[in-house]
Write an enzyme that holds these catalytic residues in place. Structure first.
Site, mmCIF file in Angstrom:
data_model
loop_
_atom_site.group_PDB
_atom_site.id
_atom_site.type_symbol
_atom_site.label_atom_id
_atom_site.label_comp_id
_atom_site.label_asym_id
_atom_site.label_seq_id
_atom_site.Cartn_x
_atom_site.Cartn_y
_atom_site.Cartn_z
ATOM 1 N N HIS A 181 16.162 1.710 5.323
ATOM 2 C CA HIS A 181 14.753 1.720 4.926
ATOM 3 C C HIS A 181 13.996 2.788 5.686
ATOM 4 O O HIS A 181 13.157 3.502 5.122
ATOM 5 C CB HIS A 181 14.130 0.345 5.170
ATOM 6 C CG HIS A 181 12.865 0.108 4.406
ATOM 7 N ND1 HIS A 181 11.624 0.188 4.979
ATOM 8 C CD2 HIS A 181 12.664 -0.203 3.100
ATOM 9 C CE1 HIS A 181 10.703 -0.075 4.069
ATOM 10 N NE2 HIS A 181 11.301 -0.312 2.924
ATOM 11 N N HIS A 202 8.821 4.890 -2.004
ATOM 12 C CA HIS A 202 7.673 4.029 -2.243
ATOM 13 C C HIS A 202 6.611 4.766 -3.057
ATOM 14 O O HIS A 202 6.620 5.982 -3.170
ATOM 15 C CB HIS A 202 7.063 3.552 -0.921
ATOM 16 C CG HIS A 202 7.927 2.604 -0.173
ATOM 17 N ND1 HIS A 202 8.875 3.019 0.730
ATOM 18 C CD2 HIS A 202 8.004 1.251 -0.188
ATOM 19 C CE1 HIS A 202 9.494 1.967 1.246
ATOM 20 N NE2 HIS A 202 8.991 0.880 0.686
ATOM 21 N N HIS A 211 15.122 -0.540 -4.093
ATOM 22 C CA HIS A 211 15.260 -1.782 -3.341
ATOM 23 C C HIS A 211 16.286 -2.722 -3.987
ATOM 24 O O HIS A 211 16.931 -3.502 -3.286
ATOM 25 C CB HIS A 211 13.900 -2.456 -3.180
ATOM 26 C CG HIS A 211 13.005 -1.771 -2.189
ATOM 27 N ND1 HIS A 211 12.170 -0.734 -2.541
ATOM 28 C CD2 HIS A 211 12.850 -1.947 -0.858
ATOM 29 C CE1 HIS A 211 11.528 -0.306 -1.464
ATOM 30 N NE2 HIS A 211 11.916 -1.025 -0.423
ATOM 31 N N HIS A 339 3.262 -7.104 -2.701
ATOM 32 C CA HIS A 339 4.338 -6.606 -1.849
ATOM 33 C C HIS A 339 3.850 -6.161 -0.473
ATOM 34 O O HIS A 339 4.368 -6.592 0.561
ATOM 35 C CB HIS A 339 5.070 -5.460 -2.549
ATOM 36 C CG HIS A 339 5.853 -4.580 -1.632
ATOM 37 N ND1 HIS A 339 5.459 -3.295 -1.299
ATOM 38 C CD2 HIS A 339 7.003 -4.792 -0.942
ATOM 39 C CE1 HIS A 339 6.330 -2.762 -0.464
ATOM 40 N NE2 HIS A 339 7.282 -3.647 -0.227
ATOM 41 N N HIS A 343 4.142 -7.840 3.637
ATOM 42 C CA HIS A 343 4.612 -7.101 4.816
ATOM 43 C C HIS A 343 3.610 -7.247 5.967
ATOM 44 O O HIS A 343 3.985 -7.586 7.107
ATOM 45 C CB HIS A 343 4.777 -5.617 4.473
ATOM 46 C CG HIS A 343 6.112 -5.243 3.941
ATOM 47 N ND1 HIS A 343 7.199 -5.004 4.755
ATOM 48 C CD2 HIS A 343 6.553 -5.057 2.668
ATOM 49 C CE1 HIS A 343 8.246 -4.685 4.013
ATOM 50 N NE2 HIS A 343 7.891 -4.701 2.738
ATOM 51 N N PHE A 360 6.775 0.655 7.865
ATOM 52 C CA PHE A 360 8.001 0.995 7.144
ATOM 53 C C PHE A 360 9.217 1.185 8.057
ATOM 54 O O PHE A 360 10.307 0.703 7.755
ATOM 55 C CB PHE A 360 7.793 2.282 6.339
ATOM 56 C CG PHE A 360 7.122 2.072 5.007
ATOM 57 C CD1 PHE A 360 6.999 0.814 4.452
ATOM 58 C CD2 PHE A 360 6.614 3.151 4.299
ATOM 59 C CE1 PHE A 360 6.387 0.622 3.220
ATOM 60 C CE2 PHE A 360 6.006 2.979 3.066
ATOM 61 C CZ PHE A 360 5.890 1.714 2.530
ATOM 62 N N HIS A 373 12.075 -8.881 -0.426
ATOM 63 C CA HIS A 373 12.352 -7.944 -1.515
ATOM 64 C C HIS A 373 13.213 -8.565 -2.611
ATOM 65 O O HIS A 373 13.169 -8.099 -3.766
ATOM 66 C CB HIS A 373 12.966 -6.660 -0.968
ATOM 67 C CG HIS A 373 11.932 -5.691 -0.530
ATOM 68 N ND1 HIS A 373 11.311 -4.830 -1.400
ATOM 69 C CD2 HIS A 373 11.353 -5.489 0.682
ATOM 70 C CE1 HIS A 373 10.417 -4.115 -0.754
ATOM 71 N NE2 HIS A 373 10.413 -4.500 0.519
#
Length: 605
Positions: A181, A202, A211, A339, A343, A360, A373
């Site tokens: 990632h 992204h 993903h 999403h 996070h 990230f 995910h």
């Protein structure tokens, strides 16, 4: 898209340019928004709904309107690269091409200066092409995390414990898996064939397929480590109030390999998740709503992201992103919300960057990342089954042929393509069947139409003339709440027209420092941000960004935000209004965001 141009037409155009050229080589630019090797990608990023001008950058990176001369002078991309020509009708000389990482030049990621340096690139190897597995008589079933039993938990713990104990240089090691990632999201990879353009998965149409592949190999590795080819990771069912809207207990045992200490302590069970989480709510004594209100809000957020606001591919899956173009053209509805808020809500606010989940570069270090995910991936499948709109995957070759690189359970480096990921059953898995209450949780209007008219008149002019006389100037720095009257190009459309074209609010040229987290809410025909809730129709959606950085001297990101508003306008009885009032309310990152324009357009895909 606004129009369609055939590949044959593009090919004929290319031939005519080639024969009329006095130069032995020329370049056909991919879109008027794409960078050249002489220009920074961010300088030419425009919203993918439509580019503003048919201009082509010159050698200094400045727009040139003499496109024919520049095309003849530069290098031809090649007739074999006619991918997705029909997607670029805004520029009849445009060619699209699939994206892929340049594995051989993977370098150090750009991460915050105050965290230990890390190498996110995997071990070097020669890739092999992926082949779909043989059809299964029964699919692997990913379970909802709140419903797993002790036998399953013991199996998952064992698999992850073994993964954590593998040698650090083993590409199957847990940290190596987490670094995938980091590499794809923090600028370690350039785009293949474009050494000056970074790859980012992204904020574009690459988000969902990347993903999905990531989870696929992570899961295969875990299963192989315990000799169970049927093993599947659980999904965090945060869209389901029946036990799913809290951190699953499987991840809260401090003695388990599934536990991560870098999580927000305030958000441990039984605290309900906020799918439109604002960081400042942690410090607000009134920031936590009653459970029933939080559940209602979460269900409405899901409805807007998937049902009413995601009826067309680019609204849900994200903006097109072809080889050579600047990254992050625009995220789809679910990628933005919920999403990103999940996070941020999960990450540890005691850490300087809300590690692990809240940024990230470190998000993959928390085992809950993969279950988060998995639910995102599950919703992709659900989206295709919802009635209304054009809920289908893109068919453009520049999407289908885009590729990524992953290590499999046998430590083989494998090249995969988007086209092999669109049907999860061909990858051998499905999801446990659970309730989906948000499918029918339609938001409700806060105020009657009469009050909405009064709001437009409060600008001092009629709604019909307000867009031409409002005092708001662009570019706009979003340092406080602002309301803008935006004209609608079409009124009173038929049902057939609505099915073929989605009315879209486009907030374009959103620019901010990618290292900073920003968030603003969007309201339509109502400006009382203290009274409007996500469960209200007037709440159109939120733009939010998770902090990340790239290896580039310019840390600015320039992107756009698109909101499908056809259903919203119906619900507000505003279909016959020639203007709407759009209110932007910064939730955090005040003063960090500038906006170039706000307009309404129509899309057909």
């Amino acid at each position: 898209m606004m129009a369609s141009v055939s590949v044959t037409s593009h090919f004929s155009t290319l031939l005519s340019i080639f024969h009329s050229s006095s130069s032995s080589t020329f370049r056909l630019y991919q879109t008027p928004c794409h960078p050249t090797k002489h220009s920074k990608p961010e300088h030419h990023r425009l919203c993918k709904v439509s580019c503003h001008k048919n201009t082509i950058p010159n050698e200094e990176g400045k727009p040139s309107h003499n496109s024919g001369e520049k095309n003849r002078r530069d290098v031809l991309i090649g007739f074999g690269g006619l991918y997705g020509a029909s997607t670029l009708a805004g520029n009849p000389l445009a060619i699209a091409a699939p994206t892929s990482p340049d594995f051989n030049t993977c370098g150090p990621p750009q991460i915050p200066n105050d965290v230990p340096s890390t190498v996110c690139c995997p071990p070097q190897s020669s890739p092999i092409d992926f082949e779909l597995p043989p059809p299964r008589t029964s699919l692997r079933v990913k379970p909802a995390a709140q419903f797993v039993d002790d036998t399953y938990i013991a199996k998952y713990k064992k698999a992850l414990s073994i993964m954590r104990s593998l040698p650090p240089e083993d590409p199957r090691n847990f940290i190596q898996q987490a670094n995938i990632h980091c590499a794809y999201c923090n600028g370690a990879y350039n785009q293949s064939g474009y050494p000056d353009v970074k790859l980012q998965v992204h904020n574009s149409w690459l988000f969902f397929p990347f993903h999905r592949w990531y989870l696929y190999f992570y899961e295969r590795i875990l299963g192989s480590l315990i000799g169970d080819p049927d093993f599947s990771i659980p999904f965090w069912n945060w869209d389901n109030p029946k036990g799913g809207m809290v951190i699953p207990s499987i991840f809260t045992d401090k003695n388990s390999p599934l536990y991560d200490p870098l999580r927000n302590l305030v958000h441990q069970p039984p605290t309900l998740i906020d799918l439109d989480y604002n960081k400042k709510d942690d410090d607000d004594p009134n920031g936590t709503p009653p459970p029933n209100e939080q559940i209602s809000s979460n269900l409405a957020i899901m409805y807007k992201s998937v049902v009413s606001g995601g009826k067309f591919p680019r609204l849900f899956l994200g903006s097109p992103y072809s080889a050579g173009s600047a990254p992050e053209p625009g995220a789809g509805s679910l990628e933005l919300v919920p999403h990103i808020p999940v996070h941020s809500w999960t990450g540890d606010k005691r850490q300087p960057h809300r590690e692990n989940m809240g940024i990230f570069y470190s998000a993959g270090r928390d085992p809950i990342f993969y279950s988060h995910h998995a639910n995102v991936d599950r919703v992709w499948n659900i989206w295709k089954t919802v009635p209304g709109g054009k809920r289908r995957d893109f068919t453009k070759p520049d999407w289908l042929e885009s590729s990524f690189l992953f290590y499999d359970e046998n430590k083989n480096l494998v090249r995969v393509k988007v086209k092999d990921s669109v049907d999860s059953t061909k990858l051998g898995y499905a999801y446990q069947d659970v309730d989906i209450p948000w499918l029918k949780n339609k938001p409700k209007r806060r105020k009657p139409k009469a009050k909405k008219v009064a709001l437009a008149q409060s600008f001092g002019v009629s709604a019909a003339r307000a867009a031409e006389t409002t005092s708001v100037k662009f570019p706009l720095t979003l340092d406080s709440k602002v309301s803008i009257v935006v004209k609608r190009p079409k009124l009173l459309r038929s049902q057939k027209e609505k099915e073929e074209e989605e009315e879209v609010l486009v907030i374009d040229g959103i620019e901010f420092d990618r290292e900073k987290g920003v968030k603003f809410d969007v309201f339509i025909n109502d400006e009382d941000e203290k009274e409007i809730k996500p469960s209200n129709t007037e709440f159109a959606g939120s733009f939010v960004s998770l902090p990340h950085t790239h290896l580039h001297s310019n840390t600015k990101i320039k992107t756009c935000f698109t909101l499908g508003i056809t259903d919203l306008l119906e619900d507000l009885e505003a279909e016959d209004d020639d203007s709407i009032v759009v209110t932007l309310v910064p939730k955090y990152g005040e003063g960090l965001v500038t906006i170039q324009s706000i307009k309404i357009e129509f899309i057909t895909e």
